[in-house]
Design an enzyme around this catalytic site. Sequence first.
Site, PDB file in Angstrom:
ATOM      1  N   ASP A  94       0.962  -1.004  -0.023  1.00  0.00           N
ATOM      2  CA  ASP A  94      -0.021   0.038   0.046  1.00  0.00           C
ATOM      3  C   ASP A  94       0.811   1.369  -0.018  1.00  0.00           C
ATOM      4  OD1 ASP A  94      -1.983   1.697   0.004  1.00  0.00           O
ATOM      5  OD2 ASP A  94      -3.003   1.181   2.064  1.00  0.00           O
ATOM      6  N   ALA A  95       1.396   1.848  -1.276  1.00  0.00           N
ATOM      7  CA  ALA A  95       2.271   2.639  -1.450  1.00  0.00           C
ATOM      8  C   ALA A  95       1.846   3.703  -1.968  1.00  0.00           C
ATOM      9  CB  ALA A  95       3.285   2.179  -2.331  1.00  0.00           C
ATOM     10  N   LYS A  96       0.605   3.936  -2.668  1.00  0.00           N
ATOM     11  CA  LYS A  96      -0.077   4.920  -3.307  1.00  0.00           C
ATOM     12  C   LYS A  96       1.001   5.649  -4.185  1.00  0.00           C
ATOM     13  CE  LYS A  96      -3.881   4.860  -0.270  1.00  0.00           C
ATOM     14  NZ  LYS A  96      -3.611   3.962   0.861  1.00  0.00           N
ATOM     15  N   ARG A  97       1.654   5.122  -5.162  1.00  0.00           N
ATOM     16  CA  ARG A  97       2.735   5.859  -6.056  1.00  0.00           C
ATOM     17  C   ARG A  97       1.969   6.154  -7.323  1.00  0.00           C
ATOM     18  NH1 ARG A  97       4.992   4.718  -1.634  1.00  0.00           N
ATOM     19  NH2 ARG A  97       7.215   4.577  -1.075  1.00  0.00           N
TER      20      ARG A  97
END
Lengths: 273, 273
Positions: A94-97
């Site tokens: 869960d990095a939302k890059r």
Amino acid sequence: MNKKELIQIIKQKKSFLCVGLDTDITKIPRHLLDSPDPVFEFNKQIIDATINLTVAYKPNLAFYESMGINGLLSLERTINYLEKFRNEVFVIADAKRGDIGNTSEQYAKAFLSHEGFDFDAITVAPYMGEDSVKPFLTIENKWVIVLALTSNKGAFDFQFLQTENNRKLYEDVLIKTKTWGTDENMMYVVGATQAQMLENIRKIVPNHFLLVPGVGAQGGSLQEVCHYGMNNDGGLLINASRSILYASKENDFAEKARLEAQNMQKEMEMLMK
Amino acid sequence: MNKKELIQIIKQKKSFLCVGLDTDITKIPRHLLDSPDPVFEFNKQIIDATINLTVAYKPNLAFYESMGINGLLSLERTINYLEKFRNEVFVIADAKRGDIGNTSEQYAKAFLSHEGFDFDAITVAPYMGEDSVKPFLTIENKWVIVLALTSNKGAFDFQFLQTENNRKLYEDVLIKTKTWGTDENMMYVVGATQAQMLENIRKIVPNHFLLVPGVGAQGGSLQEVCHYGMNNDGGLLINASRSILYASKENDFAEKARLEAQNMQKEMEMLMK
């Protein structure tokens, strides 16, 4: 992991629970602080206690990055530990890059390959458009999970804006991004706090898996999410983080986490029928 | 670093150049590969060669994360090395983060504090709204740089959508986000490839600094950006990455990088008059 395998695990475990490993060192039981890597020790015990009830784990990178290099070493140990459960659990960064093309390629290497952390999937923000998302879609059996409708209050700032297409922005995001991949390499984040929107979302993406945060600490309802969001494959991964991780702050934390996960799994088993 | 100090450095150095430290180990000169940390060694030599011509450095996290723990150690060494230039250079984490409130708090700790990497500023994606941005705004003399209009092709997928407010989405982003902070703790990313939009953007945010990528390898024009984007303070940080870092792939890479930076600085000095 491919879609068929994911569906099989869900059927075997009678669960579509995802445990969010948002491990905050200030919230874990005190007795763990004596171990060489308290965050990994905590994660390991949570994993051991919940592996039979859970189809996915989702470490949120922020919690590891906030502890600097040591935090990332804890994450690395956690991912390595999950290797032994490779065929029975789906692992999400869960990095939302999301960045320009040549940079998203680097993020893909960082999170979806042996050169970095070898996750099955990564969450990605859509604001920068196609070339920011596509580099994540080129790797076999790896997944992109695009933010569509998030579970937080700030979701109302932009995601519900009415656009020139006579739709909400999050609907434009769904409609456009789904053409960049398939339901075999893309999923969407849809917050449980927006459960009533799931009926509409299912009209746009009937076959995609949805990763649903916001059940538990954020107040979303599992039953409502399933009522509006389930499809023939199940098609849901429901995330809970704080409600499981911090079910107890005492020595029995892993057992209490297991009970909390079991409650959710039992409810899911009923809802799958 | 506060706004007054940043403006002072710009005046002293007669430059508003930001060097993007997007260091790709496959592109650096071969002879550096023998050093214990080639990426840090490259960055150090680039910094030494350009420090007098540059007001900001901007490592893009993707390039470090793609090398796993070792990459982050290279970044840590780079940030530590920049400590000695603390009062003469602004350091930006190009991280494009953003998550629900309690998670953005962790990212703020990761990038804007001594507990993690102690940058002056972090780039943030706006899609998740207010509570995803605000945690970065609570730390004195630290900055949030919100993505408004990016330099890539994918910018046209969502950022130009016409909304119910009879504006483009990126305009809604500017108008709403600017109420969350001030021009003393917020900046905006506006791609140089969108230079003609800067005139309009300056009507919405006349006093905010703009971080402008896309000059150089991406093809944007420095003169156009200044013509449309400059305000009384200057108000611009113009980023160049590949055109400086990889000006030469031979032993003279640092000298060639310096010459490239010097060309930009000279052009900037003329444009500041």
